[in-house]
Design an enzyme around this catalytic site. Structure first.
Site, mmCIF file in Angstrom:
data_model
loop_
_atom_site.group_PDB
_atom_site.id
_atom_site.type_symbol
_atom_site.label_atom_id
_atom_site.label_comp_id
_atom_site.label_asym_id
_atom_site.label_seq_id
_atom_site.Cartn_x
_atom_site.Cartn_y
_atom_site.Cartn_z
ATOM 1 N N ASN A 93 -5.778 9.497 6.766
ATOM 2 C CA ASN A 93 -7.086 8.859 6.654
ATOM 3 C C ASN A 93 -6.898 7.379 6.326
ATOM 4 O O ASN A 93 -6.347 7.078 5.266
ATOM 5 C CB ASN A 93 -7.911 9.549 5.563
ATOM 6 C CG ASN A 93 -9.354 9.051 5.533
ATOM 7 O OD1 ASN A 93 -9.787 8.322 6.418
ATOM 8 N ND2 ASN A 93 -10.093 9.438 4.515
ATOM 9 N N HIS B 115 -5.408 -0.475 5.492
ATOM 10 C CA HIS B 115 -5.096 0.330 6.688
ATOM 11 C C HIS B 115 -6.177 0.277 7.778
ATOM 12 O O HIS B 115 -6.794 1.277 8.137
ATOM 13 C CB HIS B 115 -4.773 1.777 6.322
ATOM 14 C CG HIS B 115 -5.689 2.418 5.315
ATOM 15 N ND1 HIS B 115 -7.062 2.292 5.337
ATOM 16 C CD2 HIS B 115 -5.411 3.204 4.245
ATOM 17 C CE1 HIS B 115 -7.580 2.978 4.343
ATOM 18 N NE2 HIS B 115 -6.598 3.543 3.662
ATOM 19 N N HIS C 116 0.841 -1.207 0.000
ATOM 20 C CA HIS C 116 0.000 0.000 0.000
ATOM 21 C C HIS C 116 0.869 1.248 0.000
ATOM 22 O O HIS C 116 1.247 1.768 1.054
ATOM 23 C CB HIS C 116 -0.906 -0.007 1.237
ATOM 24 C CG HIS C 116 -1.988 1.034 1.200
ATOM 25 N ND1 HIS C 116 -3.221 0.823 1.783
ATOM 26 C CD2 HIS C 116 -2.045 2.272 0.653
ATOM 27 C CE1 HIS C 116 -3.974 1.903 1.609
ATOM 28 N NE2 HIS C 116 -3.270 2.790 0.920
ATOM 29 N N ASP D 150 1.118 2.697 3.823
ATOM 30 C CA ASP D 150 0.258 3.749 3.269
ATOM 31 C C ASP D 150 1.085 5.004 3.018
ATOM 32 O O ASP D 150 0.650 6.125 3.301
ATOM 33 C CB ASP D 150 -0.924 4.031 4.193
ATOM 34 C CG ASP D 150 -1.993 4.905 3.536
ATOM 35 O OD1 ASP D 150 -1.908 5.131 2.309
ATOM 36 O OD2 ASP D 150 -2.897 5.375 4.249
ATOM 37 N N ARG E 11 2.397 8.644 -6.650
ATOM 38 C CA ARG E 11 2.003 9.965 -7.170
ATOM 39 C C ARG E 11 2.165 10.173 -8.674
ATOM 40 O O ARG E 11 1.764 11.221 -9.178
ATOM 41 C CB ARG E 11 2.734 11.086 -6.433
ATOM 42 C CG ARG E 11 2.532 11.098 -4.919
ATOM 43 C CD ARG E 11 1.084 11.149 -4.530
ATOM 44 N NE ARG E 11 0.891 11.412 -3.101
ATOM 45 C CZ ARG E 11 -0.209 11.103 -2.443
ATOM 46 N NH1 ARG E 11 -1.230 10.523 -3.083
ATOM 47 N NH2 ARG E 11 -0.318 11.371 -1.153
#
Length: 433
Positions: A284, A238, A64, A311, A68
């Site tokens: 998040n 996550h 994970h 993440d 970009r």
């Protein structure tokens, strides 16, 4: 192709049940030979790494990350993100599709894997489950898998419609892909920027209720059960709440193919770390309560958690240096994961080293079906991390290989320093002497 010998190291390969002094020959991208110290038969002429006093383990795998590219190269590129991965001991990363444009096509999936991206380690694209990640029409999963996608997800745009999620699970099962869900009922989290609770109330911030995560996990598990297809696989990204962990635990008891991951920040930090609106602690799912944090630790130890994933979500400094509500969610994590896991899981909480390494290598490989990875047996991929398990050091964000420095772990004490990362029998990272 290159050949590399790792001599005098202590091989810890949880998947193979090996915990012993071994020499290893890596050749043509594969593990060619493993033998006792000084016993290799085919090592003539190969480059040699002396791993005396060091642990040699299968290359770490992060299922994970956000690299970009395409479209957001000012935050990170595939080249810089994989350089950070290599510095952290990772030899393979699975890249989320929330790029610009969204990775919902064969072309972008292939573009991400092109040699022109100059990746330091192997990149496995995860494709969008629906067109544009809009949750309305599913993509061509067979074509995406043929192009190299290893799973599907709409990432930060959870699939809320029951009919679309049911169709996604069924279609992915037919072609052998996992469905990864960012479990957040966004109808309950609009305008929220941290966990709902006393800390959010004190700071005057709108909070995300834990039920927004656990409720969607429960819904997804119900849909998976109704599907009655043993091939169907739901992976919860996550995981951060006790309720979600409980739902995964029960689903497994019921024989459903449900897996989950936890990030280091969710088993080490709580909502209290937000302090006075520190945006490097904004992500998040948000940092949760101490009870939720403790549930993540318990689940890591009792086997409910299948993988530790970072993440990794880089953002430019100017994006984070704004009011808390306006700052984007996410932190970097590739360079700190191993050091944090070795210090806390292994050092402080006494999880066996092999178990820690399994959560970072063999088990993530199993979640996404990455054959030949997460182990160092003869014939497997020539991916390894070589680290000093006793080295204590301090992480400094200013020294990152990433383009971004949005980490909550700047200045934290770490244990276990990466000396070399080897990917496809080539040195992808070497620590400065």
């Amino acid at each position: 192709m290159s050949a590399l010998v790792i001599r005098n190291g202590h091989l810890v390969d949880p998947a193979a049940g090996v915990d012993a002094q071994k020499d290893i020959l890596l050749k043509d991208g594969k593990v060619a030979e493993i033998a006792g110290p000084g016993k290799l038969k085919q090592a003539n002429g190969a480059e040699t790494l002396d791993a005396a006093g060091l642990v040699v383990a299968p290359g770490l795998i992060d299922i994970h990350v956000h690299l970009r590219e395409p479209g957001q190269g000012y935050k990170e590129t595939i080249a810089t993100g994989t350089a950070a991965a290599a510095a952290g001991g990772f030899t393979a990363v699975a890249a989320m599709p929330n790029t610009t444009p969204v990775n919902d096509s064969v072309d972008i999936t292939r573009w991400m894997q092109s040699p022109e991206r100059a990746a330091k380690v192997r990149v496995f694209p995860i494709a969008a489950a629906t067109r544009g990640s809009k949750g309305e029409a599913i993509n061509d999963f067979a074509a995406l898998k043929s192009a190299g996608a290893v799973a599907v997800t709409d990432d930060g745009h959870p699939i809320l419609k029951d009919s679309i999620m049911r169709e996604t699970l069924a279609a992915a099962a037919r072609v052998g892909l996992s469905v990864i869900q960012h479990a957040e009922d966004t109808r309950m989290t609009q305008g929220a920027s941290m966990n709902a609770g006393a800390v959010a109330f004190r700071l005057g911030l709108r909070g995300m209720p834990a039920q927004a995560e656990s409720g969607l996990v429960e819904r997804d598990i119900r849909l998976l059960g109704e599907l009655r297809d043993a091939r169907a696989h739901l992976h919860v990204a996550h995981t951060s709440t006790a309720g979600a962990i409980a739902a995964v635990r029960q689903a497994r008891r019921n024989g459903l193919r449900v897996t989950c991951e936890v990030a280091p920040h969710h088993f080490l930090l709580t909502e209290e770390h937000v302090g006075l609106y520190n945006t490097n602690f904004k992500m998040n799912p948000p940092l949760r309560s101490a009870a939720d944090r403790d549930a993540m630790i318990e689940a890591l130890f009792d086997g409910v958690v299948d993988a530790i994933a970072t993440d990794h979500a880089p953002h430019a400094t100017h994006e984070k240096e704004v009011e808390f509500e306006r700052a984007p969610n996410g932190i970097t994590g590739l360079e700190t994961a191993l050091g944090l896991c070795l210090r806390w899981l292994h050092g402080e909480w006494k999880m066996p080293l092999g178990r820690v390494l399994s959560l970072l290598s063999a088990q993530p490989a199993a979640v996404l079906g990455l054959k030949g990875r997460g182990t160092l047996t003869v014939g497997s991929c020539a991916d390894a991390v070589i680290f000093d398990p006793k080295a204590q050091w301090t992480y400094r964000a200013v020294d990152t290989k990433s383009k971004s420095r949005n980490t909550p772990f700047d200045g934290w004490a770490m244990q276990g320093r990466v000396k070399w990362t080897v990917c496809d029998a080539r040195i992808a990272y070497a620590a400065e002497a």
